[in-house]
Design an enzyme around this catalytic site. Structure first.
Site, PDB file in Angstrom:
ATOM      1  N   SER A 213     180.749  30.877 -44.198  1.00 44.40           N
ATOM      2  CA  SER A 213     180.272  30.330 -45.466  1.00 44.40           C
ATOM      3  C   SER A 213     181.069  30.944 -46.606  1.00 44.40           C
ATOM      4  O   SER A 213     181.215  32.161 -46.683  1.00 44.40           O
ATOM      5  CB  SER A 213     178.779  30.629 -45.642  1.00 44.40           C
ATOM      6  OG  SER A 213     178.359  30.304 -46.953  1.00 44.40           O
TER       7      SER A 213
ATOM      8  N   HIS B  49     164.138  31.628 -49.413  1.00 45.96           N
ATOM      9  CA  HIS B  49     165.309  30.934 -48.881  1.00 45.96           C
ATOM     10  C   HIS B  49     165.865  29.991 -49.944  1.00 45.96           C
ATOM     11  O   HIS B  49     165.200  29.058 -50.374  1.00 45.96           O
ATOM     12  CB  HIS B  49     164.943  30.174 -47.606  1.00 45.96           C
ATOM     13  CG  HIS B  49     164.606  31.092 -46.470  1.00 45.96           C
ATOM     14  ND1 HIS B  49     164.158  30.654 -45.253  1.00 45.96           N
ATOM     15  CD2 HIS B  49     164.664  32.447 -46.367  1.00 45.96           C
ATOM     16  CE1 HIS B  49     163.952  31.698 -44.452  1.00 45.96           C
ATOM     17  NE2 HIS B  49     164.242  32.785 -45.123  1.00 45.96           N
TER      18      HIS B  49
ATOM     19  N   ASP C 191     168.219  38.437 -46.936  1.00 41.31           N
ATOM     20  CA  ASP C 191     169.110  37.951 -48.003  1.00 41.31           C
ATOM     21  C   ASP C 191     170.517  37.661 -47.490  1.00 41.31           C
ATOM     22  O   ASP C 191     171.488  37.771 -48.237  1.00 41.31           O
ATOM     23  CB  ASP C 191     169.175  38.958 -49.167  1.00 41.31           C
ATOM     24  CG  ASP C 191     167.807  39.378 -49.663  1.00 41.31           C
ATOM     25  OD1 ASP C 191     166.991  38.480 -49.914  1.00 41.31           O
ATOM     26  OD2 ASP C 191     167.553  40.589 -49.788  1.00 41.31           O
TER      27      ASP C 191
END
Length: 431
Positions: free
Chosen positions: A415, A42, A14
């Site tokens: 990210s 995903h 995860d």
């Protein structure tokens, strides 16, 4: 000359692998799954549109990419068909771009029945499997009684092998677990019905990848789950049934390990775990609630609530060792926005007062430790959607720098949101 890049999770899964694979596949010709099965989940978000994949490589959403399911993946035909149909309904072409190894072990209905029966029998000692037959299918593979995709192409021989293995498993289901037997005729009929369809997508994956390498094509290997769930190196027995680490690339696809150029370790800015098992930095307080809620920490496969905690540097050091990680992709940095303090686990303290910076080798060892935490200032500014390092507050930059120092590994990608555009690539793995 092409580059061969591995993207894998460094924690308990995860971590956000799907998004990063999707992002990097813009530069790849092939994307390869090499372990796990449809227990993976995903999640990809592209211009606000969410897609969840379990079996087919995340590169399928890129028109020019060929997707490969290697021999290390356990394949459930019904799950594959469901995913193919979902993608086709969305206008994504699949059959002409998906290639499958004939050596993939099959997951059949009796594997799922066994998985569920075993978890139920364990009671409060359940491992927390997805109930999708992954473990029993790998068990059959290791016991050399498993059926593989290629077996489907000889109906008579497949029927004979299936009868033998089902006699064994149905005996276990009825006599040991007290459950109903799985019907042989139905299983045989359903499996053979998809044989020709699967055959049209089968290929020699090892040969294909070697030719691609020689042709100078970029290849991306997509890991599932995470390093701490590895059957050999994870928190055993609270692990998955495959090798989730970089070594799984070679065994699960037939690609030579010396040809790998870069291993990208996906590391979440905090830690989560789904299901049972040890978790030294777990937070059962309002900060844990903040991480779980803001991070939307629910399993993409099971929908189960994930357990949140601080980033565990001790465990990440082991992940760096096992995978020879070239660089990290740090995900979900934005989830830490608004916290007055952020913490890193830099050691494990044992009951006798001793402190270790090395992980135990099994779950029992983790139960004895308490985390030694290093506290750093948090930040109030938003990092969500940032696409440049200059947009990050100093406290966030200090946090990233400290992670790099402690793990002696650079953070090459950051990210800051679920969309593929909400990312900053500081060092391109394919460059």
């Amino acid at each position: 000359m092409g580059k061969n890049v591995v993207v894998l999770g460094t924690q308990w899964g995860d971590e956000g692998k799907g998004k990063i694979v999707d992002l990097l596949t813009e530069q790849a010709k092939y994307v390869v799954r090499y372990q796990g099965g449809h227990n993976a989940g995903h999640t990809l978000v592209i211009d606000g549109d969410k897609t969840v994949l379990h079996l087919i490589p995340s590169g399928i959403l890129r028109d020019n990419v060929k997707c490969i399911i290697g021999n290390g993946v356990v394949l459930a035909p019904d799950a594959l068909m469901k995913e193919i149909n979902m993608l086709k309904e969305r206008g994504v072409p699949v059959e002409e771009r998906l290639l499958i190894s004939e050596a993939c072990p099959l997951i059949l209905p009796f594997h799922c029945a066994l998985d569920i029966a075993r978890e139920k029998a364990r009671g409060n000692k359940a491992i927390g499997t997805t109930g999708r037959g992954i473990g029993p299918a790998y068990e059959d593979k290791i016991s050399r009684r498993g059926l593989r995709v290629g077996d489907l192409f000889n109906a008579e021989l497949f029927a004979e092998k299936l009868k033998e293995v089902m006699a064994y498993h149905n005996f276990m289901l009825t006599e040991y677990y007290g459950c109903e037997a799985v019907d042989y005729e139905t299983t045989l009929k359903d499996a053979l019905a998809i044989a020709d369809y699967l055959k049209s997508m089968c290929t020699d994956v090892t040969e294909l990848l070697d030719q691609a390498r020689k042709n100078g094509d970029n290849i991306l290997f997509e890991g599932a789950q995470g390093t701490l769930l590895d059957i050999d190196h994870g928190t055993y027995p609270f692990v998955t049934s495959s090798n989730t680490t970089a070594g799984g690339v070679a065994t699960g696809s037939g690609f030579g390990p010396r040809h790998l150029d870069y291993v990208c370790g996906i590391i979440k800015a905090y830690t989560t775990r789904v299901g049972a098992g040890p978790f030294p930095t777990e937070l059962r307080d309002e900060i844990g609630d903040h991480l779980g809620t803001k991070g939307q920490e629910f399993g993409a496969t099971t929908g189960r609530k994930r357990r949140p905690g601080w980033l565990d540097i001790v465990a990440m050091k082991r992940a760096v060792q096992i995978n020879s990680i070239s660089g990290f992709c740090l995900t979900k940095l934005d989830v830490l926005d608004g916290l007055k303090e952020v913490k890193l686990c830099v050691g494990y303290q044992y009951p006798d007062g001793s402190i270790s910076t090395v992980t135990p080798l099994a779950a029992e060892g983790y139960e004895q430790v308490t985390p030694v935490l290093e506290t750093m200032p948090g930040w109030s500014e938003s990092t969500f959607g940032a696409t440049s390092i200059d947009q990050l507050p100093q406290a966030a930059l200090d946090y990233i720098k400290r992670i790099e120092e402690l793990l002696e590994t650079p953070v090459d990608i950051i990210s800051t949101g679920p969309d593929r555009n909400e990312t900053m690539i500081l060092v391109n793995p394919f460059s």
